[in-house]
Design an enzyme around this catalytic site. Structure first.
Site, short mmCIF file in Angstrom:
data_model
loop_
_atom_site.label_atom_id
_atom_site.label_comp_id
_atom_site.label_asym_id
_atom_site.label_seq_id
_atom_site.Cartn_x
_atom_site.Cartn_y
_atom_site.Cartn_z
CE LYS A 78 -1.85 3.02 1.97
NZ LYS A 78 -1.69 4.46 1.59
CB SER A 107 3.67 9.46 11.40
OG SER A 107 2.46 8.76 11.35
N GLY A 161 2.35 4.30 13.19
CA GLY A 161 3.10 3.10 13.59
C GLY A 161 2.49 2.44 14.82
CD GLU A 177 12.66 4.35 9.05
OE1 GLU A 177 12.44 5.29 9.84
OE2 GLU A 177 12.80 4.50 7.83
CB CYS A 191 13.15 8.37 8.38
SG CYS A 191 14.01 7.39 7.15
CD GLU A 223 10.49 12.46 11.81
OE1 GLU A 223 9.38 11.97 11.99
OE2 GLU A 223 11.44 11.85 11.29
P1 NAD Z 1 1.69 8.48 7.92
O1 NAD Z 1 2.42 7.62 8.88
O2 NAD Z 1 0.28 8.80 8.27
O3 NAD Z 1 1.67 7.80 6.47
C1 NAD Z 1 2.59 6.80 6.06
C2 NAD Z 1 1.84 5.66 5.37
O4 NAD Z 1 0.90 5.09 6.28
C3 NAD Z 1 1.03 6.08 4.14
O5 NAD Z 1 1.07 5.05 3.17
C4 NAD Z 1 -0.38 6.20 4.69
O6 NAD Z 1 -1.38 6.02 3.72
C5 NAD Z 1 -0.40 5.07 5.70
N1 NAD Z 1 -1.38 5.22 6.77
C6 NAD Z 1 -1.84 6.36 7.33
N2 NAD Z 1 -2.74 6.09 8.30
C7 NAD Z 1 -2.86 4.75 8.36
C8 NAD Z 1 -3.61 3.86 9.19
N3 NAD Z 1 -4.43 4.31 10.12
N4 NAD Z 1 -3.45 2.54 8.99
C9 NAD Z 1 -2.61 2.06 8.06
N5 NAD Z 1 -1.88 2.85 7.24
C10 NAD Z 1 -1.99 4.18 7.39
O7 NAD Z 1 2.52 9.79 7.71
P2 NAD Z 1 2.03 11.18 7.06
O8 NAD Z 1 0.71 11.60 7.62
O9 NAD Z 1 2.11 11.04 5.59
O10 NAD Z 1 3.17 12.17 7.57
C11 NAD Z 1 3.06 12.74 8.87
C12 NAD Z 1 4.41 12.80 9.56
O11 NAD Z 1 4.96 11.49 9.66
C13 NAD Z 1 5.48 13.59 8.85
O12 NAD Z 1 5.40 14.95 9.13
C14 NAD Z 1 6.75 12.96 9.40
O13 NAD Z 1 7.08 13.52 10.62
C15 NAD Z 1 6.36 11.51 9.60
N6 NAD Z 1 6.82 10.65 8.49
C16 NAD Z 1 7.90 9.87 8.69
C17 NAD Z 1 8.37 9.09 7.64
C18 NAD Z 1 9.58 8.22 7.77
O14 NAD Z 1 10.26 7.95 6.80
N7 NAD Z 1 9.87 7.71 8.95
C19 NAD Z 1 7.75 9.11 6.40
C20 NAD Z 1 6.61 9.91 6.24
C21 NAD Z 1 6.17 10.67 7.30
#
Ligand code: NAD
Length: 485
Positions: free
Chosen positions: A181, A235, A239, A256, A290, A387
């Protein structure tokens, strides 16, 4: 409406069981160009029914040809896939640049890194062995590494190609079948990858891709009872819900979740050698990394020199559209820009050492933020603790080694750290003392390092991807004890 370049796959569909299929609900999500804010196309809005179909296809596939295929044949497919990726370097780099908003040169590096993952894992596919274990008289005992089964992969938008390469690549190497996904903000190269995998000879159903929203397709996948392992990058909040879902299904999970990584610069460091690493690690991919080194800890003896040299570099930074290939591109979305702007507002009480420049011709609708370097920041300031995920770095002074360690370890995170010092004894002491999954000495995050196990401690997550360590995580160990007398 500006369109995407011509694609060799159907970006509006899901890839399930080797076919391009419209999402069952028939809905699409708008695709926005971060460099302009313009809508440039649409992607499938996959939901739980699509995830069900993808998991069913992956379940079938693991009992079919893929399940019986010798490891070296799997390696050959990954090798072909790596070569196909390289033949498409320019097309993939443009797609990633447009979709993520990252400067073309950085996108090109991501394509090459994805190919490197395939090459590394291809070579490793038939080299992950079990052991024989001395046991009681009359027994032969050995261990076998087996695939988990169906692995779920939820990836973010910041480095789609690299993260898919390390995660899906590792899972395939160990014989798993995958449901991916990608992030709703950037999923084009995930779909491109699926099509290249098909061309490389990956059997039907071994890799399935369902684009969609996190709260819909993502949640369905992480909660799905047909998944045997989950790999997530993103995030902390998401996670935590992924880990809760994995707990309900009692499956292993790799998380991660980012970081607040420090680089420690001591008085005896080679400052000029450190300088490009200090700055690039903060502004690469507009800081949406990250492992971004968002904290620069500097010993007081070289504090003024490091600050003024970093500030001079910042003043040269140019920010603009991805395809103009400047130092820094836009942030991924208006939402991310709002998040980062909110953090910058919390820095009103701080001194700004320097900022970069958004070029005058940058489209008004793009998500641009001028890189910002803060100086003399207290270790407990919110900008030194949270972060930010934008092109923002804080310089924090310290007096001695003990204080440096305390500051470096003084956040909730622990992903990467680096030590800049010529003192060998100090290098080894600090490598031990720093709470991080990776420690670099006199460099930082060098070369992507597909061979180097990667992952965090604390809120940076747990589990390791990259290197052979990833392959242990993407497999389960079975012990066989035969009593033969
Ligand atoms: P997020 O964690 O919400 O999204 C990452 C992935 O998870 C996407 O594919 C998203 O569709 C999916 N996702 C979102 N909610 C979900 C749920 N409830 N169940 C399963 N999957 C789900 O991150 P974001 O909202 O895109 O970004 C927000 C913050 O997260 C950023 O500002 C940053 O601080 C952090 N972030 C970290 C990384 C990293 O590489 N560690 C990457 C992106 C964002």
């Amino acid at each position: 409406m500006k369109q995407l370049p011509d694609l060799w796959f159907d970006a509006t569909k899901c890839f399930i069981n080797g076919e391009w299929v419209a999402p069952i609900g028939g809905e699409q999500l708008a695709l926005t160009d971060p460099s302009t804010g313009a809508e440039i196309g649409s992607i499938a809005r996959g939901k739980s029914a699509d995830i069900d179909a993808a998991v069913a296809a992956a379940e079938d596939a693991r009992h079919g040809e893929w399940g019986r295929m010798p490891a070296f044949e799997k390696g050959r497919i990954l090798n072909r896939l790596g070569r196909l990726i390289l033949t498409k370097t320019e097309e993939l780099a443009r797609l990633e640049a447009i979709d993520v908003g990252k400067p073309l040169t950085q996108a090109r590096n991501d394509v090459i890194a994805m190919a490197r993952y395939m090459e590394f894992y291809a070579g490793a596919a038939d080299k992950v062995h079990g052991e024989t274990i001395p046991y009681l008289d009359g027994y032969t005992v050995y261990t076998m590494r087996e695939p988990h089964g169906v692995t779920g992969h939820i990836v973010p938008w910041n480095y789609p190609m690299q993260i898919i390469g390390r995660s899906v690549g590792g899972a395939l190497t160990m014989g798993n079948t995958c449901v991916l996904k990608p992030a709703e903000e950037a999923c084009l190269t995930a779909l491109a990858f699926a099509d290249l995998a098909r061309q490389a000879g990956l059997p039907k159903g071994v890799l399935n891709v369902v684009p969609g929203l996190g709260a819909e397709a993502g949640k369905s996948l992480s909660n799905h009872r047909g998944i045997h392992h989950m790999s997530f990058t993103g995030s902390v909040g998401t996670g935590q819900s992924i880990q809760s879902a994995a707990a309900q299904n009692v499956i292993p999970v790799t998380l991660e979740l980012g970081g607040k990584s420090p680089q420690l610069v001591f008085d005896d460091a080679d400052i000029d050698a450190a300088l490009p690493f200090l700055v690039n690690s903060g502004i690469q991919n507009a800081g949406q990394t990250c492992s971004a080194a968002s904290r620069i800890l500097v010993q007081r003896g070289v504090y003024d020199e490091v600050t003024s040299k970093m500030a001079a570099k910042y003043r040269e930074l140019q920010v603009g559209p991805a395809l103009q290939d400047l130092n820094v591109g836009p942030l991924i979305s208006a939402r991310q820009k709002d998040l980062v702007t909110g953090f910058l507002a919390q820095g009103n009480d701080l001194n700004i050492a320097a900022t970069g420049e958004i070029i005058a011709t940058a489209p008004a609708g793009g998500n641009y933020i001028a890189p910002t370097l803060y100086e003399d920041v207290a270790p407990d300031h919110p900008l030194a603790q949270n972060e930010i995920f934008g092109p923002v770095q804080t310089i924090i002074p310290f007096d001695d080694e003990a204080e440096a360690i305390q500051i470096a370890n003084g956040t909730d995170y622990g992903l990467v750290a680096s030590i800049w010092s010529q003192n060998g004894a100090r290098q080894f002491r600090l490598a031990k003392a720093l709470d991080a999954g990776q420690v670099f000495i006199n460099n930082y995050g060098a070369g992507g390092g597909v061979e180097l196990p990667f992952g965090g401690v604390g809120k940076s997550g747990h589990g390791r991807e990259k290197g052979f360590e990833a392959l242990y995580g993407f497999s389960k160990l079975k012990t066989v004890a035969a009593l033969h007398g």
